[in-house]
Enzyme design. Structure first.
Site, PDB file in Angstrom:
ATOM      1  N   SER A 101     112.324 -75.591  13.217  1.00  0.00           N
ATOM      2  CA  SER A 101     112.629 -74.600  12.172  1.00  0.00           C
ATOM      3  C   SER A 101     114.046 -74.057  12.366  1.00  0.00           C
ATOM      4  O   SER A 101     115.012 -74.802  12.257  1.00  0.00           O
ATOM      5  CB  SER A 101     111.580 -73.494  12.181  1.00  0.00           C
ATOM      6  OG  SER A 101     111.729 -72.637  11.083  1.00  0.00           O
ATOM      7  N   HIS A 210     107.888 -71.342   5.568  1.00  0.00           N
ATOM      8  CA  HIS A 210     107.523 -72.737   5.294  1.00  0.00           C
ATOM      9  C   HIS A 210     106.344 -72.822   4.320  1.00  0.00           C
ATOM     10  O   HIS A 210     105.447 -73.656   4.486  1.00  0.00           O
ATOM     11  CB  HIS A 210     107.213 -73.487   6.597  1.00  0.00           C
ATOM     12  CG  HIS A 210     108.306 -73.400   7.609  1.00  0.00           C
ATOM     13  ND1 HIS A 210     109.536 -74.002   7.425  1.00  0.00           N
ATOM     14  CD2 HIS A 210     108.380 -72.749   8.805  1.00  0.00           C
ATOM     15  CE1 HIS A 210     110.305 -73.728   8.467  1.00  0.00           C
ATOM     16  NE2 HIS A 210     109.639 -72.974   9.316  1.00  0.00           N
TER      17      HIS A 210
END
Length: 400
Positions: A101, A210
């Site tokens: 990420s 996300h």
């Protein structure tokens, strides 16, 4: 940055960079003590961000560090400190970089795609738009163990809707997945998963990352990313979205935008590295989250947590000083020459190659360890870099 490690029979290494969730109170103290350039890096960060990041990293509360607007610049900066210390102590250039990420931005710094300053500005703005989305209070995230991916996807489809979405946010390992989405729908999914015997842990993050709830933040980040220059990567960086190396700058921009609303394919990324014969992975940043995830895999690279000094020393011992210097010398001698200025060649090639040969002979005759070995690694790298820069000529010096 050197090219040591390519084609020299050394271990195939990947550098791994953690994302949100790895932060902890006082994490900056470790690197302030260990990395000589820590204060300078903190000062640069303070100037860019407009607030005292060092204070947050060394004295800030867990609550403050959990806010994504602070967590992202803090994690990037501390991870870059770990990267710089790795370069000084180990110096082997990886075959790949990958970041979980937010960590993907640090991976791009490691490979020269982004400067530290640009990456810091980017993650500051990324953190702000994500925090604003999180402040709506609609969503959260949870880690789930003990349910197969297909079954978990089916539960998400059954208990969520376009108005209240829940999706797989991270495929972290063969036994851990992360859910993200609307708070009410997430509760329904996790209850159903627990009834199937799953273990559920609510994550200490400030928003439903996300997931489709980040779509507006992704649109804003898209506009921000267009303002930045992405340079050619010195080695492949793995995309969170595809679990494959990026091919070019445009792919990187697209991947960083898609990452906001798509799952982090970490398990698939680690499988790709293993398929590419990566033998060692080095986690550069706070904690050992990525190593713990790797331990869930049946077939994985050997992973070192560089924040732990014992593991960093173990990694250094795995690459003997003699072999390291021999690699530097080999790279320096084998590099083609494009600089025909005799004075520059004498100072930038002949003399440092002579020094490397002397260091190699000394390493054969003695067993140097600890701080002295680290200093010799750094010196050998500096000599090699000088040779490579000189051989490339004036244009190469500007690029190096």
């Amino acid at each position: 940055m050197s090219v040591l490690g390519k084609g020299l029979g050394m271990k195939r290494i990947a550098l791994l960079f953690p994302g949100q969730g790895s932060q902890y109170e006082g994490m900056g103290k470790v690197w302030s003590k260990r990395f000589q350039g820590a204060d300078q890096l903190f000062e640069e960060a303070n100037d860019i961000l407009g607030y005292d990041l060092k204070s947050i990293c060394t004295e800030g509360s867990a609550e403050q560090l959990s806010r994504t607007a602070y967590a992202q610049p803090a994690l990037l900066t501390v991870s870059v400190m770990a990267l710089e210390q790795y370069r000084q102590e180990i110096g082997i250039v990886p075959r790949f970089s990958a970041g979980h990420s937010l960590g993907e931005y640090t991976a791009l710094v490691s490979s020269g795609v982004l400067s530290f300053a640009d990456a810091l500005r980017l993650v500051q703005q990324r953190g702000i738009v994500m925090q604003e989305a999180a402040d709506a209070g609609l969503g959260e995230m949870a880690a789930v163990r003990g349910v197969e991916l297909e079954a978990l996807e089916a539960l998400c489809g059954k208990h969520s809707s376009s108005e209240q979405p829940v999706v797989i946010a991270c495929c972290n390992s063969e036994s851990q997945y992360v859910l993200s989405g609307h708070r009410a729908a997430l509760a329904r999914v996790t209850i159903a998963a627990e009834l199937r015997g799953a273990q559920v842990t609510r994550l200490q993050v400030s928003g439903p990352f996300h997931s489709p709830l980040m779509s507006q933040a992704a649109d804003r980040l898209s506009d921000i990313l267009r303002k930045y220059t992405f340079r050619e990567s010195q080695w492949p960086v793995i995309s969170n979205v595809t679990a494959l190396p990026y091919a070019n700058a445009e792919q990187i921009r697209d991947g960083l935008i898609l990452q906001m609303t798509h799952p982090v394919m970490w398990l698939q990324s680690m499988r790709y590295l293993k398929e590419r014969k990566v033998e060692w992975a080095v986690e550069l940043g706070p904690r050992s989250v990525l190593k713990n995830l790797a331990n869930d895999m049946t077939d994985k690279p050997r992973t070192f947590v560089f924040e732990r000094e014992q593991e960093a020393e173990r990694l250094a011992r795995e690459v003997p000083l003699h072999d390291f210097i021999a690699g530097c010398l080999s790279e320096a001698v084998a590099a083609p020459n494009a600089n025909w200025n005799e004075e520059e060649y004498q100072a930038g090639v002949v003399q440092p190659v002579r020094k490397l040969k002397e260091m190699l002979q000394s390493a054969k005759e003695s067993r140097i360890t600890g701080a002295q070995a680290r200093e010799q690694r750094k010196e050998a790298l500096d000599f090699m870099c000088l040779v490579l820069q000189t051989k490339r000529g004036p244009e190469g010096k500007e690029r190096a």
